[in-house]
Design a protein around this motif. Structure first.
Motif, PDB file in Angstrom:
ATOM      1  N   THR A  75       0.799  -1.024  -0.003  1.00 33.97           N
ATOM      2  CA  THR A  75       0.116   0.094  -0.124  1.00 33.97           C
ATOM      3  C   THR A  75       0.817   1.426  -0.111  1.00 33.97           C
ATOM      4  OG1 THR A  75      -0.008  -0.172   2.283  1.00 33.97           O
ATOM      5  CG2 THR A  75      -2.057  -0.985   1.251  1.00 33.97           C
ATOM      6  N   PRO A 128      -5.456  -6.966  -3.107  1.00 37.85           N
ATOM      7  CA  PRO A 128      -6.835  -6.170  -2.604  1.00 37.85           C
ATOM      8  C   PRO A 128      -6.491  -4.964  -2.126  1.00 37.85           C
ATOM      9  CG  PRO A 128      -7.289  -8.680  -2.069  1.00 37.85           C
ATOM     10  CD  PRO A 128      -5.816  -8.293  -2.467  1.00 37.85           C
ATOM     11  N   SER A 129      -5.532  -4.774  -0.857  1.00 38.16           N
ATOM     12  CA  SER A 129      -5.328  -3.571   0.219  1.00 38.16           C
ATOM     13  C   SER A 129      -4.720  -2.701  -1.150  1.00 38.16           C
ATOM     14  CB  SER A 129      -4.243  -3.994   0.958  1.00 38.16           C
ATOM     15  OG  SER A 129      -4.799  -4.684   1.889  1.00 38.16           O
ATOM     16  N   ALA A 180      -7.745  -1.441  -3.515  1.00 39.43           N
ATOM     17  CA  ALA A 180      -8.389  -0.277  -2.581  1.00 39.43           C
ATOM     18  C   ALA A 180      -7.814   0.706  -2.223  1.00 39.43           C
ATOM     19  CB  ALA A 180      -8.888  -1.034  -1.236  1.00 39.43           C
ATOM     20  N   SER A 197     -15.586  -4.261  -1.998  1.00 41.90           N
ATOM     21  CA  SER A 197     -15.488  -4.504  -0.450  1.00 41.90           C
ATOM     22  C   SER A 197     -15.459  -3.142   0.326  1.00 41.90           C
ATOM     23  CB  SER A 197     -14.342  -5.219  -0.145  1.00 41.90           C
ATOM     24  OG  SER A 197     -14.339  -6.296  -0.930  1.00 41.90           O
ATOM     25  N   ARG A 198     -14.464  -2.206  -0.221  1.00 44.92           N
ATOM     26  CA  ARG A 198     -14.435  -1.154   0.640  1.00 44.92           C
ATOM     27  C   ARG A 198     -15.887  -0.194   0.797  1.00 44.92           C
ATOM     28  NH1 ARG A 198     -11.566   1.257   4.627  1.00 44.92           N
ATOM     29  NH2 ARG A 198     -11.566   3.457   4.402  1.00 44.92           N
ATOM     30  N   PHE A 233     -17.935  -1.607   3.167  1.00 43.82           N
ATOM     31  CA  PHE A 233     -17.365  -1.288   4.479  1.00 43.82           C
ATOM     32  C   PHE A 233     -17.828   0.146   4.855  1.00 43.82           C
ATOM     33  CE2 PHE A 233     -13.861   0.494   6.961  1.00 43.82           C
ATOM     34  CZ  PHE A 233     -13.937  -0.346   8.299  1.00 43.82           C
ATOM     35  N   THR A 291     -10.570  -5.448  10.098  1.00 48.19           N
ATOM     36  CA  THR A 291      -9.438  -4.726   9.865  1.00 48.19           C
ATOM     37  C   THR A 291      -9.589  -3.527  10.908  1.00 48.19           C
ATOM     38  OG1 THR A 291      -8.217  -3.311   8.468  1.00 48.19           O
ATOM     39  CG2 THR A 291     -10.443  -3.357   7.983  1.00 48.19           C
ATOM     40  N   ASN A 294      -7.283  -0.432   3.789  1.00 47.40           N
ATOM     41  CA  ASN A 294      -7.195  -1.810   4.080  1.00 47.40           C
ATOM     42  C   ASN A 294      -8.487  -2.590   3.894  1.00 47.40           C
ATOM     43  OD1 ASN A 294      -4.242  -1.158   5.779  1.00 47.40           O
ATOM     44  ND2 ASN A 294      -4.269  -2.574   4.197  1.00 47.40           N
ATOM     45  N   THR A 295      -8.594  -3.948   3.740  1.00 41.90           N
ATOM     46  CA  THR A 295      -9.520  -4.732   3.392  1.00 41.90           C
ATOM     47  C   THR A 295      -9.709  -5.832   4.255  1.00 41.90           C
ATOM     48  OG1 THR A 295      -8.474  -5.611   1.623  1.00 41.90           O
ATOM     49  CG2 THR A 295     -10.070  -3.805   1.003  1.00 41.90           C
ATOM     50  N   GLN A 335      -7.955  -8.702   4.444  1.00 42.16           N
ATOM     51  CA  GLN A 335      -8.074  -9.856   3.876  1.00 42.16           C
ATOM     52  C   GLN A 335      -6.726 -10.826   4.166  1.00 42.16           C
ATOM     53  OE1 GLN A 335      -9.638  -9.019   0.121  1.00 42.16           O
ATOM     54  NE2 GLN A 335     -11.042  -7.855   1.338  1.00 42.16           N
TER      55      GLN A 335
END
Lengths: 103, 313
Positions: free
Chosen positions: A15, A47-48, A51, A89-90, A93, B226, B235-236, B238
């Motif tokens: 990231t 994925p991080s 995102a 997903s984000r 969330f 998370t 961050n997701t 995972q």
């Protein structure tokens, strides 16, 4: 405006590097209406990372403006699948945390 | 009144196979460390050390040197020539600024990945992931699905150290393959705030009612958990979820030590333990069976995940 992702490497796991890409995309979007992100040579993304790069842009632009102004080019199927998954997903969330996302 | 300088000598046994032994050898209370002027790591009789012990040991010594720069830290290297050479090739002496003259280093046919110091600065390097991925491919004789899944997980665990651990001095990782046993052992270690503390600082534990660290560590293995704390709020959640899935599919083994808790996952079984000597940060070690290749690339998993699609590309 064309932005080549491989100027930052061909594998995106971390990231910290995604932050750099996100900043560059934000800069380009402040000066250009449409930005084409060229994924040629990009083989892996976590994925991080996905995102980190794209979710803040969806949050600030809204869903339809993001789709209008950012175009993905030469993208590998797996990489696209991870970006789609990570960004959604984000969004989920954020929605679950009570935040509104512009359509 | 003048205070006599205090000195403590940590004498290593002949063989240190796992992290539990390191923890027993360490002084993990900051208050105790503060009172000591000189710490001696006496490794002279040591003849065997696994990566799962080497990684947290390195993180521990690095932490002391960084946190208490005025303390004297002495490392008495093992007398055993093979172990000396191994530690040197693993970068143990170099990373801890210990003067040691290496006899030879040949990276060809190397079945390990040297201790790597993970920091924000190193993670920003353009070639970092590519170099790492190449190392996994060159040195670990695994199939494509295995390698891509492993790379994916290694990336997320590094992200956890950088984004969530709040460690002042980053973290460490290393890996070792045992061809005779067809096992790959990987270890990550940091001296940050730990998983339970990181989750407590966020809303992640809002709907979770246990105060036990080991149960909170277990909870962190679920999909999407998370802390969203630290420098990165995107961050997701995972990394640990996918690692757990990989361990279960591969019938491997994983141990996580964090704060006061330890969790062991062996095949599908989860075992909890409260630690008598708590670990300040987090250490994750896992063993994968190289003779039990996974059927699908973990990169395919998002396709199967149950996520609502608000946006499509």
């Amino acid at each position: 405006m064309n932005f080549r992702m491989d100027s930052y490497g061909t594998i995106f796991w971390l990231t910290e590097k995604a932050l750099l890409v996100k900043s560059e995309l934000q800069n380009l979007l402040s000066n250009h209406d449409i930005v084409t992100v060229d994924f040629e040579n990009i083989t892996q993304i976590t994925p991080s990372c996905a995102a980190m790069m794209f979710s803040p842009l969806v949050e600030s632009l809204g869903i339809s403006e993001f789709k209008r102004r950012i175009i993905f080019d030469n993208i590998d199927k797996e990489v696209l699948s991870i970006i789609r998954y990570a960004v959604n997903s984000r969004i989920k969330f954020l929605k679950d945390s009570g935040k509104q996302i512009k359509k | 009144m003048t205070q006599t300088p205090t000195q403590i000598r940590i004498v290593f046994p002949k063989k240190v196979r796992n992290f539990d032994s390191v923890i027993k050898q360490s002084l993990n209370s900051i208050d105790v460390l503060k009172k000591i002027d000189h710490i001696i790591f006496d490794m002279r009789t040591l003849i065997f050390l696994t990566p799962s012990a080497l990684c947290p040991l390195t993180a521990y010594i690095h932490f002391i040197k960084r946190k208490f720069p005025n303390k004297k830290v002495t490392i008495l290297a093992p007398r055993d020539f093979d172990l000396q050479n191994y530690l040197s090739r693993m970068n143990f002496f170099k990373l801890l600024d210990v003067d040691f003259r290496e006899v030879n280093r040949c990276t060809k046919n190397q079945s390990f990945i040297e201790l790597t110091h993970i920091t924000k600065e190193s993670a920003r390097g353009i070639g970092f992931e590519k170099n790492f991925s190449d190392m996994l491919e060159d040195r670990l004789n695994c199939n494509h699905n295995f390698l891509s899944s492993l790379g994916f997980i290694v990336g997320e665990l590094i992200n956890n150290i950088i984004d969530h651990s709040e460690s002042e001095c980053g973290g460490f990782m290393c890996a070792q393959m045992y061809p005779a046993k067809d096992i790959l052992e990987i270890c990550f270690s940091d001296f940050g705030i730990g998983i339970p503390a990181s989750l407590k600082n966020s809303l992640a534990l809002e709907n979770f009612d246990s105060n036990e660290d080991c149960e909170q560590i277990d909870y962190s293995l679920n999909f999407g958990v998370t802390s969203g704390s630290g420098t990165n709020k995107s961050n997701t959640g995972q990394g640990l979820y996918f690692l757990t899935k990989l361990i279960k599919e591969n019938k491997g083994r994983m141990k996580i030590f964090s704060n006061n808790g330890m969790i062991l996952i062996n095949k599908n079984e989860h075992k909890f333990e409260s630690l008598k000597s708590p670990w300040i940060g987090t250490t994750i070690m896992f063993e994968l069976n190289l003779n039990n290749p996974i059927s699908n690339s973990f990169l395919d998993l998002p396709k199967d995940a149950n996520v609502d699609y608000y946006i499509d590309f």
